[in-house]
Scaffold this motif. Sequence first.
Motif, PDB file in Angstrom:
ATOM      1  N   GLN A  53      24.274  41.768  40.282  1.00 23.41           N
ATOM      2  CA  GLN A  53      23.462  40.622  40.664  1.00 23.41           C
ATOM      3  C   GLN A  53      24.310  39.502  41.240  1.00 23.41           C
ATOM      4  N   VAL A  54      25.433  39.224  40.594  1.00 27.74           N
ATOM      5  CA  VAL A  54      26.305  38.148  41.064  1.00 27.74           C
ATOM      6  C   VAL A  54      26.785  38.428  42.479  1.00 27.74           C
ATOM      7  N   SER A  55      27.133  39.675  42.764  1.00 26.84           N
ATOM      8  CA  SER A  55      27.651  40.008  44.093  1.00 26.84           C
ATOM      9  C   SER A  55      26.587  39.852  45.169  1.00 26.84           C
ATOM     10  N   GLN A  56      25.300  39.908  44.796  1.00 30.88           N
ATOM     11  CA  GLN A  56      24.228  39.777  45.772  1.00 30.88           C
ATOM     12  C   GLN A  56      23.862  38.315  46.039  1.00 30.88           C
ATOM     13  N   ASP A  57      23.942  37.463  45.025  1.00 38.54           N
ATOM     14  CA  ASP A  57      23.305  36.151  45.097  1.00 38.54           C
ATOM     15  C   ASP A  57      24.253  34.963  45.059  1.00 38.54           C
ATOM     16  N   ILE A  58      25.554  35.187  44.975  1.00 43.06           N
ATOM     17  CA  ILE A  58      26.499  34.080  44.913  1.00 43.06           C
ATOM     18  C   ILE A  58      27.552  34.255  45.994  1.00 43.06           C
ATOM     19  N   GLU A  59      27.926  33.151  46.626  1.00 42.48           N
ATOM     20  CA  GLU A  59      29.027  33.200  47.591  1.00 42.48           C
ATOM     21  C   GLU A  59      29.899  31.969  47.418  1.00 42.48           C
ATOM     22  N   THR A  60      31.157  32.092  47.782  1.00 37.64           N
ATOM     23  CA  THR A  60      32.108  30.990  47.669  1.00 37.64           C
ATOM     24  C   THR A  60      33.190  31.137  48.715  1.00 37.64           C
ATOM     25  N   ASN A  61      33.812  30.014  49.068  1.00 38.45           N
ATOM     26  CA  ASN A  61      34.955  30.074  49.974  1.00 38.45           C
ATOM     27  C   ASN A  61      36.270  30.046  49.216  1.00 38.45           C
ATOM     28  N   ILE A  62      36.220  30.025  47.873  1.00 35.80           N
ATOM     29  CA  ILE A  62      37.440  30.217  47.082  1.00 35.80           C
ATOM     30  C   ILE A  62      37.881  31.657  47.282  1.00 35.80           C
ATOM     31  N   LYS A 107      34.850  47.897  40.049  1.00 37.92           N
ATOM     32  CA  LYS A 107      33.610  47.275  40.496  1.00 37.92           C
ATOM     33  C   LYS A 107      33.727  45.756  40.456  1.00 37.92           C
ATOM     34  N   ALA A 108      34.391  45.229  39.425  1.00 36.91           N
ATOM     35  CA  ALA A 108      34.607  43.778  39.343  1.00 36.91           C
ATOM     36  C   ALA A 108      35.436  43.301  40.525  1.00 36.91           C
ATOM     37  N   ASN A 109      36.423  44.091  40.916  1.00 32.99           N
ATOM     38  CA  ASN A 109      37.254  43.735  42.067  1.00 32.99           C
ATOM     39  C   ASN A 109      36.424  43.705  43.351  1.00 32.99           C
ATOM     40  N   ASN A 110      35.516  44.684  43.499  1.00 33.38           N
ATOM     41  CA  ASN A 110      34.646  44.712  44.669  1.00 33.38           C
ATOM     42  C   ASN A 110      33.678  43.536  44.666  1.00 33.38           C
ATOM     43  N   MET A 111      33.188  43.160  43.465  1.00 33.94           N
ATOM     44  CA  MET A 111      32.290  42.021  43.349  1.00 33.94           C
ATOM     45  C   MET A 111      32.978  40.737  43.798  1.00 33.94           C
ATOM     46  N   LEU A 112      34.217  40.549  43.369  1.00 36.40           N
ATOM     47  CA  LEU A 112      34.964  39.362  43.777  1.00 36.40           C
ATOM     48  C   LEU A 112      35.156  39.343  45.285  1.00 36.40           C
ATOM     49  N   ALA A 113      35.436  40.512  45.845  1.00 30.93           N
ATOM     50  CA  ALA A 113      35.607  40.586  47.298  1.00 30.93           C
ATOM     51  C   ALA A 113      34.317  40.204  48.014  1.00 30.93           C
ATOM     52  N   ALA A 114      33.178  40.561  47.416  1.00 32.90           N
ATOM     53  CA  ALA A 114      31.889  40.268  48.045  1.00 32.90           C
ATOM     54  C   ALA A 114      31.549  38.787  47.986  1.00 32.90           C
ATOM     55  N   ILE A 115      31.743  38.155  46.836  1.00 31.30           N
ATOM     56  CA  ILE A 115      31.324  36.755  46.693  1.00 31.30           C
ATOM     57  C   ILE A 115      32.327  35.788  47.314  1.00 31.30           C
ATOM     58  N   THR A 116      33.560  36.231  47.540  1.00 24.13           N
ATOM     59  CA  THR A 116      34.559  35.337  48.129  1.00 24.13           C
ATOM     60  C   THR A 116      34.648  35.492  49.645  1.00 24.13           C
TER      61      THR A 116
END
Length: 521
Positions: A436-445, A108-117
Amino acid sequence: MAKMHRPAETAGRKNKNTGKYSRRSRQNRSGTFFLVLQALFSVAFMGVLLLLNMLPFNYLALAAAVLFFLWCITFTTQAVRRGRGIPGKFYSFLIICVLGIGTFYIGKANNMLAAITNGGFKVDSMVVAVLADDPAETLEDAAGYTFGVQFETGAENMQAAVTDVQEQLDSDISMTEYDSVQEQAEALLSGDVEAIIYNAANTSLIESEIQDYSSQIKIISRHEVRTELNLGGSAADDSLTKEPFTVYISGVDNYGDDRDDPSRDSVRSDVNIIAVVNPTTYQILLVTTPRDYFVPLYGDPDYIYPQGSLDKLTHAGTYGIDASMETLGSLYETDINYYVRLNFSALIDIVDILGGVDVYSEYEFSTGWESGHEMDVKQGWNSFNGQEALAFCRERKNLVDGDNQRGKNQQAVITAMLKKVLSPTMLLKANSIINQVSQDIETNITQGQINSLVRYQLKTGAKWSIQSVAASGSDGYDYCYSDMYEELYVIYPDYDVVNSIIDLTNLVENGNMLTDGENLN
């Protein structure tokens, strides 16, 4: 001659008369089942660790050794045992449960990173609006209407939206052209046109001229225009561990995910922090800039404003995250290639998930209508829930130093959140935090760069020096590019302070160590 009995160990064979296995045989089979299942879960756990790609080789080797050792314990309790081996089976069951939960959350953490990046682009939401009491509910209902448009700013987005509307209606539309989005809005409300097409990010600019604008209109159609951002960031996964870099941290003033709210795409940046990071000296310099700083706008020379147009920093966000980055990069004479953007919903929700935060306030003050929540803040330590933390971040009218102090308050909340997130007890809330982080944060890193940074930190165990500084200036009123109709409150930069910050960023980027005496705060 006495009849010979078979040894007890042969009791596990199938009974020829009943066709069933003996109790000893069933125990052997269940033991083998647990051995195989634990081995499979161990392999799956190692698989997601490899997929996450955050752990150095020595950590992975240690994890594999521990898993093998745990499996050997199960093997010993089932293969070399006396009795039924029930404790060993229970032990194996617990290990399997732990591995299953661990595998789930790492995945799930891996999917979250994929979402915010998934950054590196911006989406402009071009909307079609009619009066709130207009019978039209869809774009098709507005066929035959006269549409108000303007090509002075964002001409490419406007042309793309007009083309999209005409294709959807399968006919050309009647258009009346205006010089600004404010004039478009006034034309709609006065009945000169029946619909208008504009960038929803300009809603805040319209509302600065027309009170309660959003309640007088309704959105009947949205047309998203996606543009790739050319920010010059390195694509190499290990680039952030070798060379200094700067990240723009932007807090925008929108809430939630209601796509029918015409103000949701307003992306004024109320939190403007750049983090200058040197991974070789383990230094981070946080620079806060007031939202109302009166600065020249920079960005794509073909974009929607003339280069060097004077405006409030917060308005740069309405032209895209790249405009804010280029403007701040020009102000501090540094390249900003990366960003992290979060909205106010993220702050409220994440703080509440964390169970609140303890924040140190330099001053005693009260928050009011501007912050959206009335409360008293005491000098010293305060315990805030999400709404209170947001009010503390947003208040400026009741602060002696106004927007200058607000920037420091925002840094205090970010620091408090980081401390809470790093607490071991937060592991129990990992699932909620990740969601929550995957919904509300985005980055180009990129995800690879984040993984490389984490792997680098685990490998080196470095202790980072974090210093902060805030730009300041004097209060005033002036005409802004985004609103030429009236003078707005601004902060005129103190360029002595700005130049001092430039010197500090150069020191960090060049590998020099900062001292407490060099911290302007």
